[in-house]
Design an enzyme around this catalytic site. Structure first.
Site, PDB file in Angstrom:
ATOM      1  CB  CYS A   1      -0.944   0.010   1.200  1.00 37.06           C
ATOM      2  SG  CYS A   1      -0.111   0.176   2.806  1.00 37.06           S
TER       3      CYS A   1
ATOM      4  CB  CYS B   1       6.354  -3.141   3.669  1.00 39.63           C
ATOM      5  SG  CYS B   1       5.556  -1.986   4.815  1.00 39.63           S
TER       6      CYS B   1
ATOM      7  CB  CYS C   1       5.962   0.924   2.549  1.00 42.24           C
ATOM      8  SG  CYS C   1       4.623   1.258   3.715  1.00 42.24           S
TER       9      CYS C   1
ATOM     10  CB  CYS D   1      -0.590 -10.579   3.398  1.00 42.35           C
ATOM     11  SG  CYS D   1      -1.375 -12.192   3.702  1.00 42.35           S
TER      12      CYS D   1
ATOM     13  CD  GLU E   1      -0.134  12.835   8.923  1.00 45.09           C
ATOM     14  OE1 GLU E   1      -0.911  13.333   8.084  1.00 45.09           O
ATOM     15  OE2 GLU E   1      -0.476  11.930   9.707  1.00 45.09           O
TER      16      GLU E   1
ATOM     17  CG  ASN F   1      -0.607  12.011  17.443  1.00 42.82           C
ATOM     18  OD1 ASN F   1      -1.360  12.350  18.343  1.00 42.82           O
ATOM     19  ND2 ASN F   1      -1.037  11.377  16.357  1.00 42.82           N
TER      20      ASN F   1
ATOM     21  CG  LEU G   1       6.411  19.416  21.385  1.00 42.67           C
ATOM     22  CD1 LEU G   1       5.939  20.336  22.489  1.00 42.67           C
ATOM     23  CD2 LEU G   1       5.253  18.580  20.840  1.00 42.67           C
TER      24      LEU G   1
ATOM     25  CD  GLU H   1     -17.339 -16.680  -8.497  1.00 36.02           C
ATOM     26  OE1 GLU H   1     -17.541 -15.524  -8.882  1.00 36.02           O
ATOM     27  OE2 GLU H   1     -17.489 -17.689  -9.218  1.00 36.02           O
TER      28      GLU H   1
END
Length: 1336
Positions: free
Chosen positions: A51, A59, A81, A124, A280, A368, A421, A1271
């Site tokens: 992703c 990852c 990643c 995965c 972020e 954060n 900070l 299915e």
């Protein structure tokens, strides 16, 4: 001068360890992530890119460091990643390749996930392996609750998670205790409860043949055998103390090691980004196109990286990770009185739901706070308690309160440029102070909040209990975290129930949201604010020992993780020969390679010399005329080599799509966002993607059509319709005593295969070209490429090694992307690779068609339905693709398991300005079966009869005909239905649920049952064929190739089992490498659940030809062995290769004339019962138990089939309950990654999950009497939404609301909460959001 001296100690060399090997890198690109470095520089491709935003866990790697304060080695999981490779200086990285290999020795973590059948597509798997491995390195004997936390940041789309948990729980202390007490032999499953299967439980059978896997055969885990931490990193402090600077073309990275150095840097670069875990900033750079020329990484600055506990509170350095805060706070909670640590308790509880373990391990508290997300989970707590923030700059220090003034706007603070900070100061609470924090999200684990809040209130002692002070902070209610100002008016009031009404009104007055508010869900979010305050009121009242209605106490219950239970029953033929592999739970042939990272996916293939990377240019409007496309600035970008545009396609060939209504490259008119305008080719992917951002496109915008209703209003329909009818509907309605009308709606679902679309084109001599792809239909890809390139098919070879999940999403869609790389390779005469990012994959490739089904029913007093009309609409997107066939398939199943004699149904295909929707597991059935289940419930509720009774009256019997006139032969639906009722103890539990609901006001439970009668087959003859190629070598080994793609469903494994049985040799003598158009030509797509049926018969046919040739040799030399027979055959010049072929008997149903009585080859049947519990205050829920009985005939491989059942169920659960694609009115997809689009995670599976394969079922129409399984089980997940509906009905009944209501799919938390309708929801005016469309 001090700054200059510090600069002299800087290093420009990156040093770290990977799998025990020292890496010294002198040329470092600060824009590289660890994942890019591992894959591109070290060729360690076991770590996957799923992703790119830290949301899927594919990852995951382990990072280790030596903590010089505690003198301990710390291991923690990291999303490679997101992690900048520069941040690895002085650390040790372990990837999946570093812990074990099939060539040397498997690590127990790798062995157990493979042998427990926990790896299907396998993409995965390496990430899950590394999460578990990291846990074991930290805790040799973890508990089950540790597994819950460990896997919060990992996703799997195939397995349904159960087998992964089953395999890994064998490492836990709980498992050892259970084994020691011998609970399994006493009839317990998972050490907790009796199995629903009773004495049939596979875990109670005496033979290993009845078990999917045998834990006693696992290699024991010995922690002492783990690789040692690099001694150099433990002995030297050089790397810790070393300041770093890495300069790239666009970005410079600094790692200061002192406060003075940090402040000097921030003074010099006042707009620099200070990063911690890059969780972020990494997302902003990759997906929002942000560029931050200077990055500062202060993790080694002492003042920012320490926690100090004082007598008054806790000071936390801004660079301290969330994981470290959690562990410190837990220690404080254990050592101090409860009343002193209420803030700590609130923080620890919130951190459990904050992202995943990988993110918490590296994300910093300062990051954060400073990023200022309006939905931060922690910022409401800091604001509610008035935390003190210590800020520093070269000019000095200052302390500010984190109050309503701290955030000045969206992601803006009062912190000045050049100021940092340093620390946040958290006070201890006093005895009359109470702090609680709450969060509601779409998914509990690893999800962003819809609304969160923190309440900090001081209440005087008995008997007054007056509010002395109160602060409530909210996230998700404005552009910033906000404090409720008006709530202060409660000061002086008594903490009692009368106060609540005042509080609600104050909150509503304070928390205004407009209809255009980002995030939508306006009424729900405002109601949540009241609900969460009410929950806080009850929490505090309980602590104050106030008298509370016992029924209200259920509002305090939380959905905390519980140890899952499961059982898997499959019949075993006791007379079967031990050498016969059919019906055995044989491990997926690729599982071990997948668990070690050795399995090669398309993008894992080594880079070719002179290879180019292709980045696509997408449209950004849903409906517009293209005025110009200017790529001149993009071509000036470094490393750009070439481009592809519409003019590179020969005239008349820029056409694609099943009906020729699509274009490879849009030339004039845009009909959806994320259509392709062209592509940029560069020597590296980063350069290509950056260059695309410099392409300038001008449009003349047109009004888009987005929803089904808009399409109906504007008559935007494709001309073809699907229709079916039988009997005399009009006459029957006139004679029916009861007539009801209703509708059912299902939404869009994203495939979310773990491996994004990936393609590689390699030009060869004489116009030859090879295509390597992650695609479900290689032969059709070959066919369309021949047309596009103007060459014959025999010069194009398309190969598929394996696919990391597909579910229909890599069928028709993949042809286009293969065309792009083939076209570019032909133009440049160089290899070209294209791998989609997750956001472009999700926004551009389409998904499951949204459906709106309107119906009318005629029935009698007994509930027997005599007539039905159905008008069904689906949202196709901008082109037809497979939507007609999706609708046709859905309509043919629109009565599900009901035999209704008079039917008139029509399906209309809506043309909208959205990406083209396409095939998806179930192919229309999940949508129309949902409508059928709504119908039967409408009848039962109207007549006030038991649903079970109505279902039995209307259910198919042997020989009954479908609405397209096909008789149901070998009808096992009633058997499945009755068995699951017994297995689930349905009636007893239903009574228990009624009693539970009587004594719990805010928690309600529901239980329900659904069935599926699923027709198997494509429905048209040309796709009902398959081929195979068997090659036998002189050593007796067999290379088997067939026409089906392995994409996690275990097809290769089953085909090897078929070949093994026919040839009479062990399965380890047979190998399947890949599928390729130069081995088996003219294959059909691997879809429709028929691949085992068709390819299995073709494999059988080829092997029988070999046997026929070998028969004289065997007869003459019966005591020889296989290898000897093969050598003899070679010596006698007998061909040891054979092709196999199979075609299904023809179907005869014609959709246009409505004649014929065979549309499907046969039917699969199944039934499921699910029990849920809902939180009426928030709309949250949990599946308590699911029981499934599935008819798979004589299973070829029960482990694979049960895995398909469980995985299909969980994917269906996502469709019906959780997964919601949010789209704006202008056609923009707003949920384009795992951060916003939520598929079910480990924590969402049923607490108890029981699966039984129907015994004594055969199927003469498929190989070895097996049945399709891929299915049908997905549809059984609708039992969850109907159980939720039952729980909502109980809540509504308590509130005096008896009338019928419609619950659309997905039944999100918003829909559940607002359907409960109580005194809180009535306080909120319903507001239709203009930020998003309500339904597609």
């Amino acid at each position: 001068m001090a700054f200059m001296k510090q600069r002299n100690r800087e290093s420009e060399t990156l040093v770290f360890y990977v799998n025990g090997k020292k890496i010294i890198e002198n040329v470092v690109n600060p824009e590289w992530t660890l994942l890019v470095y591992l894959r591109n520089k070290l060729s360690l491709c076991g770590t996957k890119l799923g992703c790119g935003e830290g949301g899927c866990g594919a990852c995951t790697v382990m990072v280790s460091k030596y903590d010089r304060n505690t003198q301990e080695i710390i291991h923690y999981p990291v999303n490679a990643c997101l992690a900048p490779v520069c941040s690895m200086h002085g650390l040790a990285v372990t990837t999946v390749e570093g812990i074990g290999s099939t060539k040397t020795k498997l690590h127990p973590v790798q062995e157990r996930i493979a042998k427990a059948h926990g790896s299907q597509c396998g993409f995965c798997t390496p990430g899950i392996v590394m999460s578990m491995y990291t846990l074991l390195r930290n805790q040799g004997k973890p508990k089950m609750e540790d597994l819950d936390v460990t896997f919060q940041g990992n996703l799997c789309r195939c397995t349904g998670y159960r087998p992964i948990i089953e395999g890994y729980k064998t490492f836990t202390e709980d498992w050892e205790v259970m084994q020691a007490t011998n609970e399994i032999s006493n009839g317990k499953v998972n050490g907790l409860n009796g199995c629903a299967m009773g004495d049939k439980c596979c875990k109670l059978q005496p033979s290993d043949d009845n078990k999917l896997f045998v834990p006693s055969k696992f290699v024991p885990y010995d922690k002492s055998q783990e690789p040692i931490f690099p001694p150099e990193l433990k002995l030297t402090t050089v790397y810790d103390m070393q300041s770093l600077v890495f300069k790239g073309n666009n970005v410079t990275w600094y790692k200061p090691t002192s406060m003075d150095e940090l402040l000097q840097l921030t003074q010099k670069y006042p707009t620099a980004k200070i990063i911690g875990g890059n969780t972020e900033v990494g997302v902003e750079v990759k997906f929002k196109g942000q560029l931050y020329p200077v990055l500062i990484y202060p993790s080694h600055v002492k003042e920012l990286s320490q926690i100090e506990v004082t007598t008054h509170g806790i000071s936390i350095g801004a660079a301290v990770t969330l994981d470290k805060i959690e562990s410190t706070f837990k220690t404080v909670i254990k050592t101090k009185p409860e009343w002193e640590t209420r803030i700590c308790q609130a923080v620890v509880e919130m951190l459990h739901w904050f992202a995943g373990k990988q993110i918490r391990s590296v994300a910093s508290i300062g990051g954060n706070i400073m990023t200022g997300s309006p939905i931060s989970d922690l910022n409401p707590i800091w604001m509610a308690i008035g935390a003190r923030l210590h800020l520093c700059s070269v000019s000095g220090t200052r302390t500010v309160l984190m109050d309503e003034h701290f955030y000045t706007g969206y992601r803006k603070t009062i912190v000045n440029p050049g100021e940092i900070l340093q620390a946040i100061e958290i006070p201890f609470t006093h005895q009359n102070q109470y702090v609680f924090a709450h969060k509601q999200s779409r998914r509990r684990d690893d999800d962003i909040a819809i609304v969160n809040c923190a309440v900090n209130v001081c209440i005087s002692k008995s008997p007054e209990y007056k509010i002395e002070d109160i602060n409530i902070a909210f996230g998700g209610m404005a552009a910033t975290t906000i404090l409720s100002k008006k709530i202060k008016q409660l000061i002086g009031q008594r903490w009692e129930e009368k106060m609540l009404e005042n509080a609600y009104q104050l909150l509503l007055d304070d928390l205004q949201l407009s209809e255009a508010a980002p995030g939508g869900m306006v009424a729900y979010r405002r109601s949540l604010a009241m609900s969460l305050f009410f929950r806080t009121y009850l929490n505090i009242s309980k602590q104050l020992n106030h008298c509370i209605d016992s029924r209200n106490l259920s509002a305090l219950d939380k959905f905390t993780p519980k140890t899952p239970k499961s059982s898997q029953y499959f019949p075993v033929d006791k007379n079967q020969l031990g050498s016969d592999p059919i019906g055995r739970p044989i491990v997926h042939t690729n599982a071990l390679n997948q668990a070690t990272g050795e399995a090669v996916y398309t993008d894992d293939m080594p880079r070719y010399e002179h290879e180019l990377q292709l980045a696509l240019i997408y449209t950004k409007k849903a409906h517009a005329k293209i005025l110009s496309v200017d790529i001149s600035n993009a071509l000036k970008h470094p490393n750009v080599i070439d481009y592809v545009l519409p003019e590179d396609i020969p005239e008349g060939l820029n056409i694609c799509g099943i009906f020729g209504d699509e274009e490879y490259f849009r030339a004039n008119l845009v009909t959806s966002q994320y259509q392709v305008l062209g592509g940029i080719l560069a020597t590296d992917l980063l350069s290509a993607r950056k260059a695309v951002n410099f392409v300038n496109v001008t449009y003349e915008e047109l009004k888009p059509i987005i929803t089904i209703e808009e399409a109906i209003e504007n008559n935007s329909m494709f001309t073809f319709e699907a229709k079916l009818d039988r009997g005399d509907v009009a006459k029957t309605f006139s004679n029916c005593k009861h007539i009801l009308s209703g509708e059912a709606r299902t939404g869009y679902q994203e495939h979310f295969y773990m491996e994004p679309h990936a393609y590689l084109a390699v030009p060869r001599e004489a116009e030859e070209i090879e295509i390597y792809c992650a695609n479900q239909e290689h032969a059709q890809t070959q066919e369309i490429l021949a047309k596009l390139l103007g060459i014959k098919q025999h010069k194009i070879v398309v190969k598929v090694k394996r696919v990391g999940g597909a579910f229909g999403g890599k069928e028709m869609v993949g042809r286009k992307y293969a065309g792009y790389v083939a076209l570019a390779a032909k133009k440049t005469k160089r290899p070209v690779r294209l791998v989609l990012e997750r956001d472009e994959d999700m926004a551009g490739t389409g998904g499951r068609n949204p459906f709106l089904v309107k119906y009318k029913l005629g029935f009698d007093d007994n509930g027997r339905i005599h007539a039905v009309t159905v008008e069904s609409y689906l949202n196709a997107g901008h082109s037809a693709d497979q939507s007609f066939w999706v609708m046709a398939h859905g309509l043919s199943h629109c009565t599900n398991s009901m035999c209704i004699p008079n039917v008139d149904v029509v399906g209309k295909i809506c043309k909208t300005n959205l990406p083209t929707n396409t095939s998806f597991r179930g192919f229309g059935n999940p949508q129309t079966n949902f409508a059928a289940e709504c119908m039967i419930r409408d009848v039962a509720e109207y007549l006030k009869k038991d649903l079970i009774e109505i279902a039995r009256i209307n259910m198919y019997n042997e020989g009954d005909r479908t609405i397209y006139n096909q008789p149901i032969i070998n009808c096992n639906i009633r058997r499945c239905f009755e068995e699951v009722l017994v297995n689930s103890d349905f009636y007893k539990r239903k009574q228990e649920i009624e009693e539970y609901n009587k004594v719990n006001r805010w928690r309600k439970r529901g239980i329900d049952i659904v069935t599926t009668t699923y027709g198997i087959g494509y429905g048209y003859d040309s796709f009902q064929q398959a081929g195979a190629l068997v090659l036998i070598y002189k050593d007796g080994s067999v290379l088997l190739t067939h026409g089906g793609v392995e994409m996690g469903q275990g097809l290769h494994t089953k085909m090897i089992q078929v070949a093994s049985k026919v040839l009479g040799i062990p399965i380890d003598m047979i190998h399947t490498s890949e599928v390729s158009t130069d081995k088996v030509p003219n294959t059909i797509p691997t879809a429709a659940s028929v691949s085992s049926d068709l390819n299995g018969m073709a494999v059988k046919n080829a092997c029988e030809k070999i046997n026929e040739r070998l028969e004289p040799i065997k007869s003459k030399n019966p005591n020889d062995h296989w290898e000897k027979w093969i050598q003899t055959a070679f010596d006698q010049r007998i061909s040891l290769s054979a092709t196999g072929f199979y075609c299904e008997p023809p179907v005869n149903f014609d959709w246009f004339t409505k004649t014929g009585d065979k549309l499907h080859n046969y039917y699969s049947f199944g039934a499921s019962v699910t029990e849920v519990e809902i939180d009426c205050l928030t709309g949250d829920h949990k599946i308590l138990r699911t029981d499934i009985v599935m008819d798979v005939g004589n299973s070829l491989n029960p482990a694979i089939d049960i895995g398909q059942i469980e995985g299909g169920f969980i994917q269906g659960y996502g469709m019906y309950v959780m997964e919601e694609m949010v789209v704006s009115p202008d056609g923009t997809f707003l949920t384009k990654g795992p951060g916003a689009y939520k598929i079910p995670g480990f924590g969402d599976i049923p607490i108890e999950f029981n699966v039984a394969l129907l015994a004594n079922s055969s199927n003469p129409k498929a190989v070895y009497s097996s049945k399709a399984v891929g299915e049908p089980p997905l549809i059984l997940a609708s039992s969850a939404i109907f159980a939720i509906r039952e729980a909502i009905k109980a809540a509504r009944k308590e509130n005096g609301i008896e009338e019928n209501f419609r619950l659309n799919a997905p039944a999100t938390a918003e829909r559940i909460r607002m359907a409960c309708e109580d005194h809180l929801t009535k306080k909120v005016d319903p507001i239709k959001s203009t930020w998003r469309v309500e339904h597609l």
